[in-house]
Write a protein that holds these residues in place. Structure first.
Motif, PDB file in Angstrom:
ATOM      1  N   THR A  29       0.916  -1.178  -0.072  1.00 23.71           N
ATOM      2  CA  THR A  29       0.160  -0.034  -0.079  1.00 23.71           C
ATOM      3  C   THR A  29       0.728   1.161  -0.070  1.00 23.71           C
ATOM      4  OG1 THR A  29      -1.834  -1.095   1.269  1.00 23.71           O
ATOM      5  CG2 THR A  29      -1.783   1.381   1.446  1.00 23.71           C
ATOM      6  N   GLY A  30       1.890   1.240   0.896  1.00 15.34           N
ATOM      7  CA  GLY A  30       2.867   2.508   0.922  1.00 15.34           C
ATOM      8  C   GLY A  30       3.412   2.861  -0.173  1.00 15.34           C
ATOM      9  N   MET A  31       3.977   1.497  -0.846  1.00 19.78           N
ATOM     10  CA  MET A  31       4.572   1.742  -2.320  1.00 19.78           C
ATOM     11  C   MET A  31       3.848   2.085  -3.289  1.00 19.78           C
ATOM     12  SD  MET A  31       7.941   1.621  -2.800  1.00 19.78           S
ATOM     13  CE  MET A  31       8.578   0.573  -1.514  1.00 19.78           C
ATOM     14  N   MET A  32       2.605   1.590  -3.588  1.00 11.87           N
ATOM     15  CA  MET A  32       1.617   2.288  -4.487  1.00 11.87           C
ATOM     16  C   MET A  32       1.556   3.698  -4.393  1.00 11.87           C
ATOM     17  SD  MET A  32       1.260  -0.177  -6.674  1.00 11.87           S
ATOM     18  CE  MET A  32      -0.245   0.446  -7.549  1.00 11.87           C
ATOM     19  N   ARG A  33       1.411   4.303  -2.966  1.00 14.83           N
ATOM     20  CA  ARG A  33       1.122   5.700  -2.897  1.00 14.83           C
ATOM     21  C   ARG A  33       2.508   6.487  -3.171  1.00 14.83           C
ATOM     22  NH1 ARG A  33      -1.598   4.955   3.293  1.00 14.83           N
ATOM     23  NH2 ARG A  33      -3.596   4.570   2.575  1.00 14.83           N
ATOM     24  N   CYS A  34       3.554   5.874  -2.913  1.00  9.67           N
ATOM     25  CA  CYS A  34       4.837   6.386  -3.555  1.00  9.67           C
ATOM     26  C   CYS A  34       4.924   6.739  -5.038  1.00  9.67           C
ATOM     27  CB  CYS A  34       6.310   5.691  -2.885  1.00  9.67           C
ATOM     28  SG  CYS A  34       6.539   5.882  -1.041  1.00  9.67           S
ATOM     29  N   ALA A  35       4.516   5.516  -5.478  1.00 15.87           N
ATOM     30  CA  ALA A  35       4.335   5.592  -6.928  1.00 15.87           C
ATOM     31  C   ALA A  35       3.476   6.656  -7.646  1.00 15.87           C
ATOM     32  CB  ALA A  35       3.945   4.219  -7.675  1.00 15.87           C
TER      33      ALA A  35
ATOM     34  N   GLY B 121       7.197  13.858 -11.356  1.00 19.21           N
ATOM     35  CA  GLY B 121       7.923  13.785 -12.286  1.00 19.21           C
ATOM     36  C   GLY B 121       9.572  13.117 -11.904  1.00 19.21           C
ATOM     37  N   VAL B 122       9.456  12.309 -10.682  1.00 25.26           N
ATOM     38  CA  VAL B 122      10.539  11.925 -10.473  1.00 25.26           C
ATOM     39  C   VAL B 122      10.676  10.471 -10.816  1.00 25.26           C
ATOM     40  CG1 VAL B 122      10.858  13.746  -8.844  1.00 25.26           C
ATOM     41  CG2 VAL B 122       9.984  11.571  -7.965  1.00 25.26           C
ATOM     42  N   GLU B 123      12.017   9.854 -10.564  1.00 30.32           N
ATOM     43  CA  GLU B 123      11.737   8.349 -10.474  1.00 30.32           C
ATOM     44  C   GLU B 123      11.838   7.634  -9.210  1.00 30.32           C
ATOM     45  OE1 GLU B 123      15.317   6.757 -13.382  1.00 30.32           O
ATOM     46  OE2 GLU B 123      16.192   8.781 -12.968  1.00 30.32           O
ATOM     47  N   LEU B 124      10.860   6.359  -9.454  1.00 30.90           N
ATOM     48  CA  LEU B 124      10.868   5.507  -8.159  1.00 30.90           C
ATOM     49  C   LEU B 124      11.614   4.396  -8.436  1.00 30.90           C
ATOM     50  CD1 LEU B 124       9.471   4.852  -5.613  1.00 30.90           C
ATOM     51  CD2 LEU B 124       7.707   3.774  -6.894  1.00 30.90           C
ATOM     52  N   VAL B 125      12.663   3.989  -7.817  1.00 28.88           N
ATOM     53  CA  VAL B 125      13.499   2.753  -7.965  1.00 28.88           C
ATOM     54  C   VAL B 125      13.680   2.355  -6.421  1.00 28.88           C
ATOM     55  CG1 VAL B 125      15.770   2.122  -8.737  1.00 28.88           C
ATOM     56  CG2 VAL B 125      14.618   4.137  -9.827  1.00 28.88           C
ATOM     57  N   PRO B 126      12.674   1.279  -5.960  1.00 26.05           N
ATOM     58  CA  PRO B 126      12.862   0.955  -4.821  1.00 26.05           C
ATOM     59  C   PRO B 126      14.135   0.281  -4.234  1.00 26.05           C
ATOM     60  CG  PRO B 126      10.588   0.597  -5.912  1.00 26.05           C
ATOM     61  CD  PRO B 126      11.493   0.967  -6.734  1.00 26.05           C
ATOM     62  N   HIS B 127      14.697   0.606  -3.084  1.00 31.49           N
ATOM     63  CA  HIS B 127      15.487  -0.179  -2.509  1.00 31.49           C
ATOM     64  C   HIS B 127      14.925  -1.461  -1.901  1.00 31.49           C
ATOM     65  CE1 HIS B 127      17.804  -1.549   1.153  1.00 31.49           C
ATOM     66  NE2 HIS B 127      18.634  -1.081   0.517  1.00 31.49           N
ATOM     67  N   GLN B 128      15.676  -2.721  -2.173  1.00 29.46           N
ATOM     68  CA  GLN B 128      15.036  -3.809  -1.827  1.00 29.46           C
ATOM     69  C   GLN B 128      16.234  -4.927  -1.778  1.00 29.46           C
ATOM     70  OE1 GLN B 128      13.369  -6.600  -0.482  1.00 29.46           O
ATOM     71  NE2 GLN B 128      14.261  -7.454  -2.496  1.00 29.46           N
ATOM     72  N   THR B 129      16.497  -5.474  -0.399  1.00 23.82           N
ATOM     73  CA  THR B 129      17.416  -6.370  -0.397  1.00 23.82           C
ATOM     74  C   THR B 129      17.084  -7.728   0.313  1.00 23.82           C
ATOM     75  OG1 THR B 129      17.894  -5.695   2.094  1.00 23.82           O
ATOM     76  CG2 THR B 129      19.091  -4.535   0.343  1.00 23.82           C
ATOM     77  N   GLN B 130      15.693  -8.195   0.384  1.00 24.75           N
ATOM     78  CA  GLN B 130      15.507  -9.261   1.051  1.00 24.75           C
ATOM     79  C   GLN B 130      15.131 -10.586  -0.021  1.00 24.75           C
ATOM     80  OE1 GLN B 130      15.785  -9.259   4.251  1.00 24.75           O
ATOM     81  NE2 GLN B 130      16.363  -7.335   3.565  1.00 24.75           N
ATOM     82  N   PRO B 131      15.311 -11.697   0.052  1.00 27.18           N
ATOM     83  CA  PRO B 131      15.333 -12.602  -0.969  1.00 27.18           C
ATOM     84  C   PRO B 131      14.343 -13.381  -1.291  1.00 27.18           C
ATOM     85  CG  PRO B 131      16.194 -13.547   1.187  1.00 27.18           C
ATOM     86  CD  PRO B 131      16.012 -12.266   1.421  1.00 27.18           C
ATOM     87  N   VAL B 132      12.905 -13.200  -0.435  1.00 31.28           N
ATOM     88  CA  VAL B 132      11.968 -13.756  -0.983  1.00 31.28           C
ATOM     89  C   VAL B 132      10.674 -12.944  -0.964  1.00 31.28           C
ATOM     90  CG1 VAL B 132      10.590 -15.962  -0.835  1.00 31.28           C
ATOM     91  CG2 VAL B 132      13.121 -15.893  -0.133  1.00 31.28           C
ATOM     92  N   VAL B 133       9.862 -12.643   0.443  1.00 31.93           N
ATOM     93  CA  VAL B 133       8.666 -12.326   0.553  1.00 31.93           C
ATOM     94  C   VAL B 133       8.620 -10.878   0.219  1.00 31.93           C
ATOM     95  CG1 VAL B 133       6.777 -11.586   2.041  1.00 31.93           C
ATOM     96  CG2 VAL B 133       8.280 -13.834   2.282  1.00 31.93           C
TER      97      VAL B 133
END
Length: 371
Positions: free
Chosen positions: A277-283, A290-302
């Motif tokens: 939900t939070g990430m869709m709001r960020c999108a 007019g800025v890029e959304l390039v999420p940080h993400q380091t977790q291997p599964v979920v």
């Protein structure tokens, strides 16, 4: 459909060593036995967020309707707002939110990306995020990058410093030498990012940033301390290279503050701020600004799969998806860790997130956080 059980687990991943030996998961179950899995930020093992889930969030969810998702999330946010809201509480809420989306997908028999409106693509290129370079020599950095590129066949590479955040501008000349060596290795035109992990003063960041511009680097990540938004904005506005920030940003309002300061690539993390939900709001916010959304993400599964579901829905996806070090640590516990095939991630079409668990191994490695 009523929620009947919420469980919070700290799980030992891989061999239980390295820079992130434990992960934090949440399981939400309904009256008919259906369940969804979520993940919280694993910082310091994620234990603090799991305690918030078990002690503060879970009691407020028992007996509630899964489909009242948005209301539940907002109520839980404000229930714990005085714990932050930046940090532990929002990471806890992210895990709950991801689990609710996974559960809803299973209840409706649809992958999460369908519930979000559909995917532009279910095959997303990855970039290799290569950490630990502050402690390496130039030759060691080159060998590490070369090995990762050969193994993962990424569309881009990011070199990370992971240095001592209590010290600034430790070895600017050496950092630039490493950046030059990686450019020489990968050749002109290959997309490369440089993650300073908050390692410079404004002056140091300017010096390194100018060198990265000359080398043709694509982005310069968190050059100064993340909590100094004004300084981050100053560097972003003075350099031509794209300056990015946001992996340690936990609310939509804080992402807005970065954008207003001048940052033109924001990188919130799905297991830290608001989940799906939070990430869709960020999108939506990034698109409007007019800025890029390039999420940080380091977790291997979920967290990884949740991130893919969101990114698949973005019309203007400008960068590949992050593949951090030690992604293999998910494989003893889960059937489908963050393994790229020919440099791409392929989104599951199963209902929910598509997480597949080795239940016996999960149970053996998991510690339940009691309510």
């Amino acid at each position: 459909m009523k929620i009947t059980k919420i469980e919070a687990f700290q799980v030992t991943m891989g061999n239980g060593d390295g820079w992130m030996p434990k992960s934090a998961f949440v399981r939400i179950e309904t009256e008919d036995g259906a369940f969804g899995m979520g993940e919280a930020s694993p910082m310091l093992g994620g234990y603090a967020s799991l305690v918030v889930v078990a002690r503060d969030l879970a009691p407020a969810l028992i007996g509630k309707d899964v489909l009242d998702h948005a209301i539940l999330v907002d109520r839980l946010f404000h229930k714990c707002v005085k714990l932050g809201p930046e940090g532990v509480a929002t990471a806890a809420l992210a895990a709950v939110d991801i689990a609710l989306w996974d559960l809803k997908g299973k209840l409706f028999g649809q992958p999460v990306y369908k519930l979000l409106g559909g995917a532009w693509t279910t095959s997303l290129p990855c970039y290799s995020s290569v950490g630990g370079n502050a402690a390496r020599s130039v030759d060691e950095v080159v060998r590490e990058v070369e090995a990762r590129v050969a193994k993962e066949r990424p569309a881009a590479v990011k070199i990370r410093w992971d240095g001592d955040r209590t010290r600034q501008d430790v070895d600017i000349a050496g950092d630039i030498a490493k950046a030059k060596a990686v450019r020489k290795l990968l050749g002109d035109g290959f997309p490369i990012g440089f993650d300073a992990n908050n390692g410079y003063s404004v002056g140091g960041a300017m010096r390194v940033g100018r060198a990265l511009e000359d080398l043709g680097y694509d982005w310069f990540e968190e050059p100064v301390q993340h909590y100094n938004v004004r300084a981050m904005g100053e560097v972003a506005q003075r350099l031509d290279i794209t300056v990015s920030a946001g992996e340690q940003t936990y609310t939509l309002q804080a992402v807005r503050d970065l954008i207003e300061a001048g940052v033109r690539m924001v990188q919130p993390d799905i297991v830290k701020m608001g989940g799906i939900t939070g990430m869709m709001r960020c999108a939506a916010l990034a698109h409007a600004a007019g800025v890029e959304l390039v999420p940080h993400q380091t977790q291997p599964v979920v967290g990884h799969l949740a991130n893919l579901h969101v990114l698949s829905t973005l019309m203007h996806l400008s960068k590949p998806v992050e593949l951090a070090d030690m992604w293999e640590r998910g494989s003893p516990v889960f059937v489908n860790p963050a393994e790229p095939k020919d440099g791409r991630f392929h989104l599951p079409s199963a209902p929910g997130l598509g997480v597949e668990i080795h239940q016996e191994e999960f149970d053996r490695r998991a510690v339940l956080v009691a309510q």
